[in-house]
Design a protein around this motif. Structure first.
Motif, PDB file in Angstrom:
ATOM      1  N   GLY A 145       0.970  -1.230  -0.001  1.00 27.33           N
ATOM      2  CA  GLY A 145       0.062   0.108   0.040  1.00 27.33           C
ATOM      3  C   GLY A 145       0.881   1.199  -0.040  1.00 27.33           C
ATOM      4  N   LEU A 146       0.167   2.252   0.218  1.00 21.45           N
ATOM      5  CA  LEU A 146       1.016   3.707   0.414  1.00 21.45           C
ATOM      6  C   LEU A 146       0.307   4.420   1.533  1.00 21.45           C
ATOM      7  N   GLY A 147       1.409   4.980   2.393  1.00 20.30           N
ATOM      8  CA  GLY A 147       1.039   5.656   3.434  1.00 20.30           C
ATOM      9  C   GLY A 147       1.171   7.043   3.097  1.00 20.30           C
ATOM     10  N   CYS A 148       0.204   7.808   3.300  1.00 22.51           N
ATOM     11  CA  CYS A 148       0.040   9.093   2.610  1.00 22.51           C
ATOM     12  C   CYS A 148       0.293  10.348   3.583  1.00 22.51           C
ATOM     13  N   MET A 149       0.888   9.952   4.927  1.00 18.72           N
ATOM     14  CA  MET A 149       0.731  10.765   6.044  1.00 18.72           C
ATOM     15  C   MET A 149       1.876  11.874   5.621  1.00 18.72           C
ATOM     16  N   ASN A 150       3.138  11.592   5.080  1.00 11.94           N
ATOM     17  CA  ASN A 150       4.260  12.679   5.051  1.00 11.94           C
ATOM     18  C   ASN A 150       3.539  13.598   3.976  1.00 11.94           C
TER      19      ASN A 150
ATOM     20  N   TYR B 225       2.460  -0.557   9.331  1.00 17.87           N
ATOM     21  CA  TYR B 225       3.032   0.941   9.022  1.00 17.87           C
ATOM     22  C   TYR B 225       4.214   1.049   9.550  1.00 17.87           C
ATOM     23  N   SER B 226       5.045   2.066   8.866  1.00 20.41           N
ATOM     24  CA  SER B 226       6.546   2.429   9.240  1.00 20.41           C
ATOM     25  C   SER B 226       7.159   0.936   8.933  1.00 20.41           C
ATOM     26  N   PRO B 227       6.921   0.319   7.871  1.00 19.43           N
ATOM     27  CA  PRO B 227       7.982  -0.950   7.498  1.00 19.43           C
ATOM     28  C   PRO B 227       9.260  -0.754   7.351  1.00 19.43           C
ATOM     29  N   LEU B 228       9.631   0.735   6.923  1.00 16.56           N
ATOM     30  CA  LEU B 228      11.114   1.045   7.019  1.00 16.56           C
ATOM     31  C   LEU B 228      11.672   1.650   8.034  1.00 16.56           C
ATOM     32  N   GLY B 229      10.952   1.324   9.312  1.00 14.86           N
ATOM     33  CA  GLY B 229      11.648   2.145  10.542  1.00 14.86           C
ATOM     34  C   GLY B 229      11.413   3.562  10.499  1.00 14.86           C
TER      35      GLY B 229
ATOM     36  N   LEU C 268      15.445  -4.425   1.244  1.00 13.39           N
ATOM     37  CA  LEU C 268      15.881  -5.523   1.894  1.00 13.39           C
ATOM     38  C   LEU C 268      14.906  -5.752   3.281  1.00 13.39           C
ATOM     39  N   ALA C 269      14.632  -4.430   3.972  1.00 11.59           N
ATOM     40  CA  ALA C 269      14.066  -4.120   5.173  1.00 11.59           C
ATOM     41  C   ALA C 269      12.591  -4.555   4.703  1.00 11.59           C
ATOM     42  N   LEU C 270      11.928  -3.912   3.382  1.00 12.94           N
ATOM     43  CA  LEU C 270      10.742  -4.157   3.343  1.00 12.94           C
ATOM     44  C   LEU C 270      10.278  -5.593   2.554  1.00 12.94           C
ATOM     45  N   ALA C 271      11.302  -6.043   1.968  1.00  7.31           N
ATOM     46  CA  ALA C 271      11.119  -7.551   1.858  1.00  7.31           C
ATOM     47  C   ALA C 271      10.868  -8.428   2.784  1.00  7.31           C
ATOM     48  N   TRP C 272      11.490  -8.051   3.795  1.00  6.57           N
ATOM     49  CA  TRP C 272      11.248  -8.880   5.221  1.00  6.57           C
ATOM     50  C   TRP C 272       9.808  -8.724   5.639  1.00  6.57           C
ATOM     51  N   VAL C 273       9.355  -7.823   5.729  1.00  4.87           N
ATOM     52  CA  VAL C 273       7.993  -7.722   6.213  1.00  4.87           C
ATOM     53  C   VAL C 273       7.202  -8.445   5.023  1.00  4.87           C
ATOM     54  N   HIS C 274       7.391  -8.235   3.636  1.00  2.00           N
ATOM     55  CA  HIS C 274       6.576  -8.991   2.687  1.00  2.00           C
ATOM     56  C   HIS C 274       6.556 -10.533   2.819  1.00  2.00           C
ATOM     57  N   HIS C 275       7.874 -10.965   3.501  1.00  2.00           N
ATOM     58  CA  HIS C 275       8.108 -12.384   3.653  1.00  2.00           C
ATOM     59  C   HIS C 275       7.207 -12.838   4.956  1.00  2.00           C
ATOM     60  N   GLN C 276       6.662 -11.991   5.724  1.00  2.00           N
ATOM     61  CA  GLN C 276       5.897 -12.350   6.906  1.00  2.00           C
ATOM     62  C   GLN C 276       4.616 -13.282   6.666  1.00  2.00           C
ATOM     63  N   GLY C 277       3.995 -13.170   5.410  1.00  2.00           N
ATOM     64  CA  GLY C 277       2.978 -13.678   5.000  1.00  2.00           C
ATOM     65  C   GLY C 277       2.046 -13.234   4.084  1.00  2.00           C
ATOM     66  N   ASN C 278       1.098 -13.842   3.650  1.00  2.00           N
ATOM     67  CA  ASN C 278       0.214 -13.355   2.459  1.00  2.00           C
ATOM     68  C   ASN C 278      -1.094 -12.591   3.240  1.00  2.00           C
ATOM     69  N   ASP C 279      -0.915 -12.555   4.364  1.00  2.00           N
ATOM     70  CA  ASP C 279      -1.868 -11.865   5.084  1.00  2.00           C
ATOM     71  C   ASP C 279      -1.390 -10.468   5.682  1.00  2.00           C
ATOM     72  N   VAL C 280      -0.439  -9.949   5.271  1.00  2.00           N
ATOM     73  CA  VAL C 280       0.458  -8.707   5.698  1.00  2.00           C
ATOM     74  C   VAL C 280       0.488  -7.690   4.613  1.00  2.00           C
TER      75      VAL C 280
ATOM     76  N   PRO D 125       4.348   1.408   3.251  1.00  2.00           N
ATOM     77  CA  PRO D 125       5.517   2.458   3.496  1.00  2.00           C
ATOM     78  C   PRO D 125       4.914   3.647   2.627  1.00  2.00           C
ATOM     79  N   GLY D 126       5.288   4.991   3.366  1.00  2.00           N
ATOM     80  CA  GLY D 126       5.007   6.251   2.894  1.00  2.00           C
ATOM     81  C   GLY D 126       6.306   6.865   2.016  1.00  2.00           C
ATOM     82  N   THR D 127       5.817   7.456   1.096  1.00  2.00           N
ATOM     83  CA  THR D 127       6.720   8.512   0.462  1.00  2.00           C
ATOM     84  C   THR D 127       6.212   9.621  -0.280  1.00  2.00           C
ATOM     85  N   THR D 128       7.068  10.697  -0.562  1.00  2.00           N
ATOM     86  CA  THR D 128       6.541  11.690  -1.298  1.00  2.00           C
ATOM     87  C   THR D 128       7.326  11.807  -2.683  1.00  2.00           C
ATOM     88  N   ARG D 129       8.027  10.820  -3.239  1.00  2.00           N
ATOM     89  CA  ARG D 129       9.015  10.830  -4.259  1.00  2.00           C
ATOM     90  C   ARG D 129       8.484   9.715  -5.078  1.00  2.00           C
TER      91      ARG D 129
END
Length: 343
Positions: free
Chosen positions: A20-25, A205-209, A264-276, A280-284
């Motif tokens: 998804g896309l976190g839109c906060m920033n 949320y905040s999957p990139l710390g 790599l950090a985001l891939a780790w979250v994706h590998h937690q399961g297909n229910d996750v 991550p948010g970005t403006t670029r």
């Protein structure tokens, strides 16, 4: 660019993009709000790239983030996205209140619908749990909003395991949103197992710390004066001096894998399961494309274990959230009988 697949979020029929896309920033949480035309272009690019799960809340701005998304999703685009928003945190006179009483829930929902310029919110979360109102009362009102067609699915954010169980018995909870990343793993003990037992989807949320895994300690040097992350203990200079070692290890492994540390950090979250579904948010646009690239990073069980060895319990210094801010650790509500007695 990697293909963004689809996943089922929860067991109630909600389907979203796998990322998804976190839109906060976009509305200035990390400093000055970004130019509206640029953010609308970013949202459109995300949708064209297959990212259709968009996450906002009434408190971002406040209010301006929902207005921005309302403008971005005019016309046919609305039907191509899974729009998530939240209620429950109210700022007045410089003070934050957490509210979950029925009148507030309805007023907040109707105000969000107006700002988003939609008839229905796909996924509507309680942003933080009001510990003065039984969760049955809050979810009872959300259930009415579902019945009225103003909300499709209900979610909770930073809720305790017991609160999730009670809420789910009143009306099925489609998703629980929580902070989950390589350096925020406390939810794995109780919250994640509870969600999986009940068939509830997980939105990380905040999957990139909070940006840490994009550039490590250098990130702190780029914080503008009004960036809220300056108040997070984990980013205090004395803690960052220790925590930067984690980034260095992740970065070294990413170099071996031929990807960026954030991928790599985001891939780790994706590998937690297909229910996750990480958001991550970005403006670029270039960062959004890079985040999509994380879907192509494949990790073996050995590589997962190696990554996790970098972030053992005593490897991280500082709390993950602002001191005093409500999290799932303080999210139990009073018994329903107390509310009836007071009513």
């Amino acid at each position: 660019m990697a293909k963004v697949g689809r996943i089922k979020l929860g067991s109630q029929g909600l389907e979203v993009s796998a990322q998804g896309l976190g839109c906060m920033n976009m509305s200035g949480a990390h400093g000055t709000p970004k130019p509206e035309p640029d953010m609308i272009a970013l949202v459109h690019h995300a949708i064209q790239s297959g990212i259709t799960h968009l996450d906002t809340t009434d408190i971002y701005g406040p209010h301006t983030n929902e207005i921005l998304l309302g403008k971005a999703l005019k016309g046919a685009l609305r039907n191509k996205v899974e729009l998530a928003s939240k209620f429950g945190v109210s700022f007045a006179d410089g003070k934050a209140d957490i509210l979950g009483d029925p009148a507030y829930v309805r007023a907040a929902c109707e105000a969000s619908l107006k700002r988003l310029e939609v008839d229905c919110i796909d996924l509507y979360y309680q942003h933080r749990v009001d510990t003065h109102v039984p969760i049955e009362v809050t979810v009872g009102k959300l259930k009415k909003l579902v019945e009225e067609g103003k909300v499709k699915y209900i979610g909770l954010s930073e809720a305790s395991a017991s609160t999730i169980r009670i809420a789910h018995a009143v009306h099925p909870i489609a998703a629980v949103q929580l902070e989950w990343s390589l350096w925020a793993r406390d939810v794995e003990e109780d919250i994640i197992p509870t969600c999986r037992e009940l068939g509830i989807g997980i939105v990380a949320y905040s999957p990139l710390g909070r940006g840490f895994f994009s550039s490590g300690a250098k990130l702190v040097e780029s914080f503008p004066e009004n960036d809220y992350r300056k108040r997070l203990p984990r980013f205090y200079p004395e803690n960052m001096e220790h925590n930067k070692i984690i980034f260095e290890r992740v970065n070294e492994m990413a170099t071996r894998k031929g990807c960026t540390p954030s991928q790599l950090a985001l891939a780790w979250v994706h590998h937690q399961g297909n229910d996750v579904c990480p958001i991550p948010g970005t403006t670029r646009i270039e960062n959004l494309n890079q985040n999509i690239g994380a879907l192509s990073v494949k990790l073996t069980p050995e590589e997962m274990a190696e990554l996790e060895s970098f972030v053992s319990t005593d490897a991280i210094k500082g709390e993950r959230s602002v001191l005093g801010l409500a999290t799932y650790k303080d999210a139990d509500t009073p018994p329903l009988s107390s509310w009836k007695a007071a009513a």
